[in-house]
Design a protein around this motif. Structure first.
Motif, PDB file in Angstrom:
ATOM      1  N   ARG A   2       7.671   5.048 114.426  1.00  0.00           N
ATOM      2  CA  ARG A   2       7.763   5.183 115.888  1.00  0.00           C
ATOM      3  C   ARG A   2       8.501   3.997 116.514  1.00  0.00           C
ATOM      4  O   ARG A   2       8.348   3.719 117.697  1.00  0.00           O
ATOM      5  N   VAL A   3       9.298   3.303 115.707  1.00  0.00           N
ATOM      6  CA  VAL A   3       9.945   2.080 116.184  1.00  0.00           C
ATOM      7  C   VAL A   3      10.908   2.364 117.349  1.00  0.00           C
ATOM      8  O   VAL A   3      10.974   1.608 118.318  1.00  0.00           O
ATOM      9  N   LYS A   4      11.658   3.473 117.290  1.00  0.00           N
ATOM     10  CA  LYS A   4      12.578   3.798 118.374  1.00  0.00           C
ATOM     11  C   LYS A   4      11.821   4.229 119.621  1.00  0.00           C
ATOM     12  O   LYS A   4      12.196   3.889 120.751  1.00  0.00           O
ATOM     13  N   GLU A   5      10.725   4.999 119.410  1.00  0.00           N
ATOM     14  CA  GLU A   5       9.901   5.400 120.557  1.00  0.00           C
ATOM     15  C   GLU A   5       9.340   4.164 121.267  1.00  0.00           C
ATOM     16  O   GLU A   5       9.334   4.085 122.504  1.00  0.00           O
ATOM     17  N   ILE A   6       8.895   3.187 120.469  1.00  0.00           N
ATOM     18  CA  ILE A   6       8.354   1.952 121.044  1.00  0.00           C
ATOM     19  C   ILE A   6       9.441   1.214 121.815  1.00  0.00           C
ATOM     20  O   ILE A   6       9.219   0.682 122.905  1.00  0.00           O
ATOM     21  N   GLY A   7      10.663   1.200 121.248  1.00  0.00           N
ATOM     22  CA  GLY A   7      11.786   0.554 121.933  1.00  0.00           C
ATOM     23  C   GLY A   7      12.067   1.197 123.269  1.00  0.00           C
ATOM     24  O   GLY A   7      12.283   0.506 124.292  1.00  0.00           O
ATOM     25  N   VAL A   8      12.094   2.519 123.314  1.00  0.00           N
ATOM     26  CA  VAL A   8      12.346   3.242 124.569  1.00  0.00           C
ATOM     27  C   VAL A   8      11.257   2.927 125.589  1.00  0.00           C
ATOM     28  O   VAL A   8      11.518   2.678 126.771  1.00  0.00           O
ATOM     29  N   ARG A   9       9.997   2.954 125.131  1.00  0.00           N
ATOM     30  CA  ARG A   9       8.868   2.684 126.036  1.00  0.00           C
ATOM     31  C   ARG A   9       8.962   1.268 126.620  1.00  0.00           C
ATOM     32  O   ARG A   9       8.663   1.040 127.805  1.00  0.00           O
ATOM     33  N   LYS A  10       9.360   0.308 125.792  1.00  0.00           N
ATOM     34  CA  LYS A  10       9.470  -1.070 126.286  1.00  0.00           C
ATOM     35  C   LYS A  10      10.592  -1.195 127.312  1.00  0.00           C
ATOM     36  O   LYS A  10      10.455  -1.901 128.318  1.00  0.00           O
ATOM     37  N   VAL A  11      11.708  -0.515 127.054  1.00  0.00           N
ATOM     38  CA  VAL A  11      12.820  -0.543 128.006  1.00  0.00           C
ATOM     39  C   VAL A  11      12.403   0.063 129.343  1.00  0.00           C
ATOM     40  O   VAL A  11      12.802  -0.398 130.419  1.00  0.00           O
ATOM     41  N   LEU A  12      11.536   1.089 129.297  1.00  0.00           N
ATOM     42  CA  LEU A  12      11.073   1.758 130.506  1.00  0.00           C
ATOM     43  C   LEU A  12       9.906   1.026 131.172  1.00  0.00           C
ATOM     44  O   LEU A  12       9.339   1.523 132.150  1.00  0.00           O
ATOM     45  N   GLY A  13       9.496  -0.116 130.582  1.00  0.00           N
ATOM     46  CA  GLY A  13       8.495  -0.955 131.253  1.00  0.00           C
ATOM     47  C   GLY A  13       7.119  -0.993 130.634  1.00  0.00           C
ATOM     48  O   GLY A  13       6.200  -1.584 131.215  1.00  0.00           O
TER      49      GLY A  13
END
Length: 798
Positions: free
Chosen positions: A702-713
């Motif tokens: 889920r590394v990319k999902e985590i990256g997206v979530r972090k970018v979205l705040g």
């Protein structure tokens, strides 16, 4: 092809080092636990396996007037052996054993103490297959004043001299000389019968023994013809007792037989079992076996979980292999080969772990367990076969699961892991892991609490700074002089004596009682012969009446009873108060008087309820109790020893603090507590390894999902909760399942104790909270690592 499978398996193991390490270490821990427990069980079941004849021990069930409940005892009466053989043709032979500890043997001016000796019938060496190195089995113990020594005993007494034909002397009430007629190999440690010397029983025969049907002071063993119906034979014993003991015989006694090979493990409920070396309840052995298997099963579960979780990584490999002609069976064999290879690597690590922990296990269990691989091909085959079986069991589901992938789908990139369902096998297995761990955590808390309760509960007497010193006949005869010299020092706070030590299974005897004009009543109760200041030193509280007087003319004439016996004596006189017993006639043939009533105290371990008992001010003591100055205990012991050696230069000085004696009383309970704690810890460790692996893989996928979530705040806390939430839910479900199971199991276990702790709610809450904290901490490590990673790196490929 097999060589190719092995190469591929090794490459996959090496490619996924973290997951392989988790699997290998988890399997190794499970295997090591199972191997150690198998060795322990094997050792326990090997007790008395060296004897080939069909041997049974005679035991009694005693229920007499005045006893709260019947009791099983290992003792029997002197005439039983010959009369049983005469009555029943199924009985081929018999032998009797009378044991004696710290037996003094003299060879000229040299005095040696044997830890334990047996007086036995001449048939002993015919029935038991102890290895006789020198001498004749038929005649070695036939004549009075004969003795057979073990190798160690012979060296201890005679050194390098040839002992055969030489004599040794025992100085007791009578001076007796024995001729050495044989030498035995040292007794194996896995024998319930442990001895240094065998003396001919006929050496101590007295005419009254042959008609004494009231004294239980030895063990009787019978050799039965093969195929004897034990139950049918036991049904004939009541008529046998009536014939030899009279009509009252069956009312007080019942006889039953126990196979020699069952005595060691099946005597947990049999008391006065003095020569059953390292007696251990088979139910505890079975419990260890079950927990050990659980550890191994959980290790296998880890492998299944991690293998199915990593299915996506192997999907393309399966698709390519199938597209070029590989069959499902071939793929399944490859994956099974990987798990079997992992199992053998784990076996090597497990062997190292076993070698490291065996010394600790031997010290804990007081046994001599080893890994007997040399010249034991059967054990090697069993270990190898078990390792292959573990590999197959661990890998059969992942092999079938991975080999079932459809090449068209996986090569198109269709997701195949599909195991995130609420009721997926992976989730069920995680719940199963933590259910087992939580049950054992609750069990560990309760076992430790029960043990501490038994060790620290007020027994009704003081045992602090009390030193017990065994007295032989010589020392007992000079007890008053020894007491006078010891009490002259400020290092000693008090000296008293008794015929036995508290915490032992005290003897029971027949007693008479007469209240006023009522008929004389005969009953049985526990007896403790004591010095007149015994209650004072042990701070045993009087409920009413007075303590013993110091007038020697009252010896064996004054009695103090406990409250349990007082209630028993007054049960037929309910209109009268307990105080009416003071001054009433009570005692042996020549009745004395009841001087006082003491509050009930636990003279046995807390496994047993307080029985009726009485104390009599007598003499001929076997134990001296010395209360020392606690702040100067070492000086006090040195002073006692110097005083002892001045009076008895030829008698070894031995002592034991009463607290240490009670630690020995609860030795098996301590061992169970420690082993259950260790196994619970192993299950937790292995379960956490599995969670760690699953959390690592989940974070990686889920590394990319985590990256997206972090970018979205999304915050680190949000991401940690996201990754940890599902695992914590599974542990909560495990708690719901584990709590009722643990409650049922621990309720059953506590029934073995007469005095026990309550099962409180906080034990379950503590185990539940601990399991959640452990799971959350295990998963959070990987979750935090993923949450704090730079999202730029994870999204760079998008």
């Amino acid at each position: 092809m097999i060589k190719n499978y092995i190469k591929t398996a090794w490459r996959n193991i090496w490619k996924s080092k973290v997951f392989s390490a988790i699997n290998i270490f988890g399997l190794a821990v499970g295997m090591a636990a199972c191997i150690v427990i198998v060795l322990f069980v094997y050792y326990e079941k090997s007790f008395d396996s060296m004897h080939t004849k069909n041997i049974y021990r005679v035991n009694e069930v005693q229920k007499f007037e005045g006893m709260a409940a019947s009791q099983k005892v290992a003792l029997s009466m002197f005439p039983m052996g010959p009369t049983l053989k005469a009555e029943f043709p199924q009985i081929k032979n018999f032998t009797r054993i009378r044991w004696q500890q710290k037996f003094p043997v003299n060879l000229g001016l040299k005095k040696v103490y044997m830890p334990q000796v047996f007086f036995v019938d001449s048939t002993f060496l015919k029935m038991f297959d102890f290895k006789l190195l020198r001498g004749d089995r038929e005649t070695a113990l036939l004549k009075p004043h004969s003795v057979v020594l073990t190798e160690d005993a012979a060296k201890k007494i005679f050194g390098s001299q040839d002992p055969i034909g030489k004599t040794i002397t025992n100085y007791g009430r009578d001076t007796v000389t024995y001729a050495v007629t044989g030498i035995l190999a040292n007794v194996p440690k896995n024998s319930q019968l442990q001895f240094d010397c065998l003396f001919s029983f006929s050496s101590i025969f007295k005419p009254n023994m042959f008609t004494n049907w009231g004294g239980n002071w030895l063990n009787t063993y019978l050799e039965l013809t093969p195929g004897t119906d034990i139950k049918a034979l036991e049904k004939k014993f009541p008529a046998y007792l009536e014939k030899y003991k009279g009509k009252d015989g069956p009312k007080g006694y019942e006889l039953f037989l126990l196979s020699l090979k069952d005595v060691h493990a099946n005597s947990a409920d049999i008391g006065l079992d003095y020569i059953n070396y390292q007696k251990f309840d088979k139910h505890i052995t079975n419990l260890f076996s079950v927990i050990g298997i659980i550890v191994l099963v959980i290790a296998c579960i880890n492998f299944i979980n991690l293998s199915t979780a990593r299915s996506a990584e192997r999907a393309k490999e399966v698709g390519v292999r199938k597209s070029i002609g590989a069959g499902r069976l071939q793929l399944a064999m490859q994956f099974l080969g990987e798990t079997v290879l992992l199992s053998f690597i784990a076996l090597v690590l497990a062997a190292v772990l076993v070698a490291l922990v065996l010394p600790y296990i031997n010290n804990l269990s007081q046994r001599d367990i080893s890994l007997p691989l040399q010249n034991n091909m059967a054990l090697i085959v069993v270990i190898i076969a078990s390792t292959i079986m573990v590999g197959i069991i661990s890998g059969i589901y992942p092999a079938m699961f991975l080999s079932s992938f459809q090449p068209v789908k996986v090569l198109k990139g269709v997701a195949v892991s599909g195991t995130n369902s609420r009721f997926s096998l992976r989730n069920i297995l995680v719940v199963g892991q933590f259910t087992s761990a939580i049950i054992l955590m609750i069990a560990t808390v309760l076992v430790i609490r029960q043990l501490k309760f038994m060790q620290h509960k007020d027994p009704g007497f003081s045992r602090e700074q009390v030193v017990n010193i065994p007295l032989n006949q010589t020392a007992s005869s000079k007890y008053n002089l020894l007491k006078q010299e010891l009490t002259s020092s400020t290092l000693i706070q008090g000296v008293t004596a008794s015929q036995d030590i508290l915490g032992s299974h005290l003897d029971q005897t027949g007693i008479s009682f007469k209240l006023g004009d009522s008929p004389l009543r005969q009953l049985t109760s526990t007896l403790l012969v004591v010095d007149n200041n015994y209650l004072d030193l042990y701070k045993i509280k009087l409920a009413m009446g007075k303590n013993f007087s110091s007038d020697t003319s009252t010896l064996w004439r004054e009695y103090i009873i406990n409250e349990a016996l007082a209630k028993e004596l007054m049960k037929d006189h309910k209109g009268k108060p307990i105080s009416a017993l003071i001054g009433q006639r009570f005692g042996f043939d020549s009745l004395g008087v009841i001087k006082g009533i003491v509050k009930d105290f636990n003279f046995n371990s807390l496994h047993y309820k307080i029985e009726t008992m009485f104390l009599v001010n007598g003499n001929g003591f076997g134990q001296m109790s010395v209360k020392v100055n606690g702040s100067r205990a070492k000086e006090a012991i040195a002073f006692i020893q110097s005083t002892w050696m001045k009076q008895f230069p030829d008698v070894p000085f031995e002592y034991q603090f009463l607290d240490d004696h009670f630690n020995e009383v609860y030795r098996v309970d301590n061992q169970v507590s420690t082993v259950v704690s260790i196994l619970a810890g192993l299950i937790i460790i292995v379960s956490c390894l599995g969670l760690f692996g699953l959390a690592s893989y989940s974070a990686e996928k889920r590394v990319k999902e985590i990256g997206v979530r972090k970018v979205l705040g999304a915050s680190v806390q949000n991401i940690v909760l996201l990754l940890s939430g599902n695992f914590v839910k599974l542990v909560l479900i495990a708690n719901v399942i584990a709590w009722p199971i643990a409650l049922y199991i621990m309720n059953k276990w506590l029934q073995d104790f007469a005095y026990r702790v309550d099962i409180d709610w906080w034990m379950f809450a503590l185990a539940g909270l601990t399991s959640i904290v452990i799971a959350f901490a295990t998963v959070s490590f990987q979750a935090i690592k993923a949450a704090v990673a730079n999202p730029v790196k994870s999204l760079r490929s998008e």
